[in-house]
Design a protein around this motif. Structure first.
Motif, PDB file in Angstrom:
ATOM      1  N   TYR A  25       0.822  -1.202   0.000  1.00  0.00           N
ATOM      2  CA  TYR A  25       0.000   0.000   0.000  1.00  0.00           C
ATOM      3  C   TYR A  25       0.860   1.258   0.000  1.00  0.00           C
ATOM      4  CZ  TYR A  25      -3.311   3.599   1.193  1.00  0.00           C
ATOM      5  OH  TYR A  25      -4.057   4.754   1.164  1.00  0.00           O
ATOM      6  N   THR A  26       1.975   1.225   0.723  1.00  0.00           N
ATOM      7  CA  THR A  26       2.874   2.381   0.744  1.00  0.00           C
ATOM      8  C   THR A  26       3.404   2.683  -0.654  1.00  0.00           C
ATOM      9  OG1 THR A  26       3.528   1.913   3.030  1.00  0.00           O
ATOM     10  CG2 THR A  26       4.992   3.318   1.736  1.00  0.00           C
ATOM     11  N   ASN A  31       3.062   5.947  -5.636  1.00  0.00           N
ATOM     12  CA  ASN A  31       3.006   6.006  -7.097  1.00  0.00           C
ATOM     13  C   ASN A  31       1.713   6.655  -7.583  1.00  0.00           C
ATOM     14  OD1 ASN A  31       4.041   5.085  -9.823  1.00  0.00           O
ATOM     15  ND2 ASN A  31       2.097   3.992  -9.771  1.00  0.00           N
ATOM     16  N   ARG A  32       0.604   6.373  -6.908  1.00  0.00           N
ATOM     17  CA  ARG A  32      -0.704   6.889  -7.329  1.00  0.00           C
ATOM     18  C   ARG A  32      -0.761   8.415  -7.235  1.00  0.00           C
ATOM     19  NH1 ARG A  32      -6.040   4.769  -7.179  1.00  0.00           N
ATOM     20  NH2 ARG A  32      -7.412   6.360  -8.078  1.00  0.00           N
ATOM     21  N   THR A  38      -4.571  13.167  -4.307  1.00  0.00           N
ATOM     22  CA  THR A  38      -4.545  12.520  -3.004  1.00  0.00           C
ATOM     23  C   THR A  38      -4.448  13.606  -1.943  1.00  0.00           C
ATOM     24  OG1 THR A  38      -2.137  12.339  -2.864  1.00  0.00           O
ATOM     25  CG2 THR A  38      -3.303  10.563  -4.000  1.00  0.00           C
ATOM     26  N   ILE A  39      -4.667  13.211  -0.708  1.00  0.00           N
ATOM     27  CA  ILE A  39      -4.542  14.196   0.366  1.00  0.00           C
ATOM     28  C   ILE A  39      -3.126  14.761   0.418  1.00  0.00           C
ATOM     29  CG2 ILE A  39      -4.452  14.397   2.895  1.00  0.00           C
ATOM     30  CD1 ILE A  39      -6.979  12.829   3.073  1.00  0.00           C
ATOM     31  N   ALA A  40      -2.122  13.906   0.167  1.00  0.00           N
ATOM     32  CA  ALA A  40      -0.724  14.348   0.246  1.00  0.00           C
ATOM     33  C   ALA A  40      -0.412  15.429  -0.775  1.00  0.00           C
ATOM     34  CB  ALA A  40       0.206  13.153   0.065  1.00  0.00           C
ATOM     35  N   ASN A  41      -0.728  15.194  -2.060  1.00  0.00           N
ATOM     36  CA  ASN A  41      -0.352  16.199  -3.054  1.00  0.00           C
ATOM     37  C   ASN A  41      -1.262  17.424  -3.022  1.00  0.00           C
ATOM     38  OD1 ASN A  41      -2.660  15.306  -4.459  1.00  0.00           O
ATOM     39  ND2 ASN A  41      -1.462  13.946  -5.786  1.00  0.00           N
ATOM     40  N   GLN A  42      -2.496  17.280  -2.529  1.00  0.00           N
ATOM     41  CA  GLN A  42      -3.339  18.454  -2.406  1.00  0.00           C
ATOM     42  C   GLN A  42      -2.912  19.334  -1.234  1.00  0.00           C
ATOM     43  OE1 GLN A  42      -5.290  19.408  -4.847  1.00  0.00           O
ATOM     44  NE2 GLN A  42      -4.427  17.542  -5.740  1.00  0.00           N
ATOM     45  N   LEU A  43      -2.425  18.712  -0.169  1.00  0.00           N
ATOM     46  CA  LEU A  43      -1.848  19.509   0.918  1.00  0.00           C
ATOM     47  C   LEU A  43      -0.644  20.293   0.425  1.00  0.00           C
ATOM     48  CD1 LEU A  43      -1.955  17.323   4.175  1.00  0.00           C
ATOM     49  CD2 LEU A  43      -2.936  19.588   3.839  1.00  0.00           C
ATOM     50  N   TYR A 214      -7.140   3.706   2.125  1.00  0.00           N
ATOM     51  CA  TYR A 214      -7.405   4.058   0.727  1.00  0.00           C
ATOM     52  C   TYR A 214      -8.577   5.032   0.623  1.00  0.00           C
ATOM     53  CZ  TYR A 214      -8.880   3.688  -4.127  1.00  0.00           C
ATOM     54  OH  TYR A 214      -9.263   3.999  -5.406  1.00  0.00           O
ATOM     55  N   ARG A 215      -9.654   4.746   1.329  1.00  0.00           N
ATOM     56  CA  ARG A 215     -10.822   5.632   1.282  1.00  0.00           C
ATOM     57  C   ARG A 215     -10.477   7.021   1.797  1.00  0.00           C
ATOM     58  NH1 ARG A 215     -15.929   4.531   0.686  1.00  0.00           N
ATOM     59  NH2 ARG A 215     -16.498   5.978   2.350  1.00  0.00           N
ATOM     60  N   ARG A 216      -9.686   7.101   2.844  1.00  0.00           N
ATOM     61  CA  ARG A 216      -9.360   8.407   3.409  1.00  0.00           C
ATOM     62  C   ARG A 216      -8.435   9.213   2.499  1.00  0.00           C
ATOM     63  NH1 ARG A 216      -8.425   7.103   9.893  1.00  0.00           N
ATOM     64  NH2 ARG A 216     -10.612   6.643  10.356  1.00  0.00           N
TER      65      ARG A 216
END
Length: 243
Positions: A25-26, A31-32, A38-43, A214-216
């Protein structure tokens, strides 16, 4: 083969499944986020706007204070993790007493002393990993506070501002990612607790943790809010989800 006989084959399968799901999953999420919101790239996009606006302000006390609050959140988790590790090591030192006590419970699966110790050690390793991630995140937030204090003046050259924004956001992204990895370890540690009950439940809980993560990260209203806030001029906002 006999060296591995202290655990039943189902426990080895469960342990390998746990590791595969965590690592898999990591890698999948890393990669996704390169080509999907995703929350990471939107932050990261929101932080970029924050830094750009901070540079244009003469008074930056509120920005540094906000960053300090983020750092204290990480510090809390790092301190808590140390206490959890200490408690687990204490339990590990009282293995005989713990095994004799828990073996009387019908829903707890204790095959042997060695099996119990392996299960506790898995939790110790999981929280040790979380501790290192939290402390590294904490240090990166410290570095970011220093950068905020040395931010270019509003009258500075546009090139200097862009360079500062890029590298400051890069550092904050790494700090956030480290914190996220630590929180992810906490989530998987809850699945690891299920190993004390049954290896099949352990595998099911590990898969459930992946589903929740994944949902979060990819299908949540939080992601929709972050994306729409940083793409307010976009004709295709992310729809809200039912989480």
């Amino acid at each position: 083969m006999s060296a591995l006989s202290f655990l039943p084959i189902t426990d080895w399968i469960a342990l390998l499944t746990f590791i595969f799901l965590w690592v898999g999953y990591t890698l999948f999420s890393s990669n996704r986020q390169k080509y999907s919101p995703t929350i990471a790239n939107q932050l990261s996009a929101n932080r970029k706007e924050w830094i750009e606006q901070m540079i244009e302000r003469d008074a930056r006390i509120s920005d540094i204070t906000s960053l300090g609050i983020l750092q204290r959140n990480v510090t809390f988790f790092a301190s808590t993790t140390i206490f959890i590790i200490a408690g687990l090591l204490t339990v590990l030192g009282a293995t005989d007493k713990a095994v004799s006590l828990l073996s009387e419970l019908p829903w707890i699966d204790v095959d042997s002393r060695a099996a119990w110790e392996v299960k506790v050690l898995l939790l110790v390793i999981t929280f040790a990993y979380a501790f290192f991630k939290f402390t590294w995140s904490m240090r990166q937030y410290n570095f970011s506070i220093v950068l905020f204090g040395s931010a270019p003046k509003p009258s500075s050259d546009a090139k200097d501002k862009d360079l500062f924004t890029k590298h400051c956001n890069w550092l904050l992204t790494r700090a956030t990612n480290s914190f996220n990895y630590g929180l992810r370890a906490y989530s998987f540690s809850l699945a690891a607790l299920c190993w004390f009950i049954n290896p099949w439940i352990f595998m099911a809980c590990s898969a459930f943790v992946v589903l929740v993560l994944y949902r979060r990260e990819f299908k949540s209203n939080t992601l929709a809010a972050l994306y729409n806030a940083s793409h307010h001029n976009s004709e295709k906002p992310i729809e809200e989800y039912s989480d």
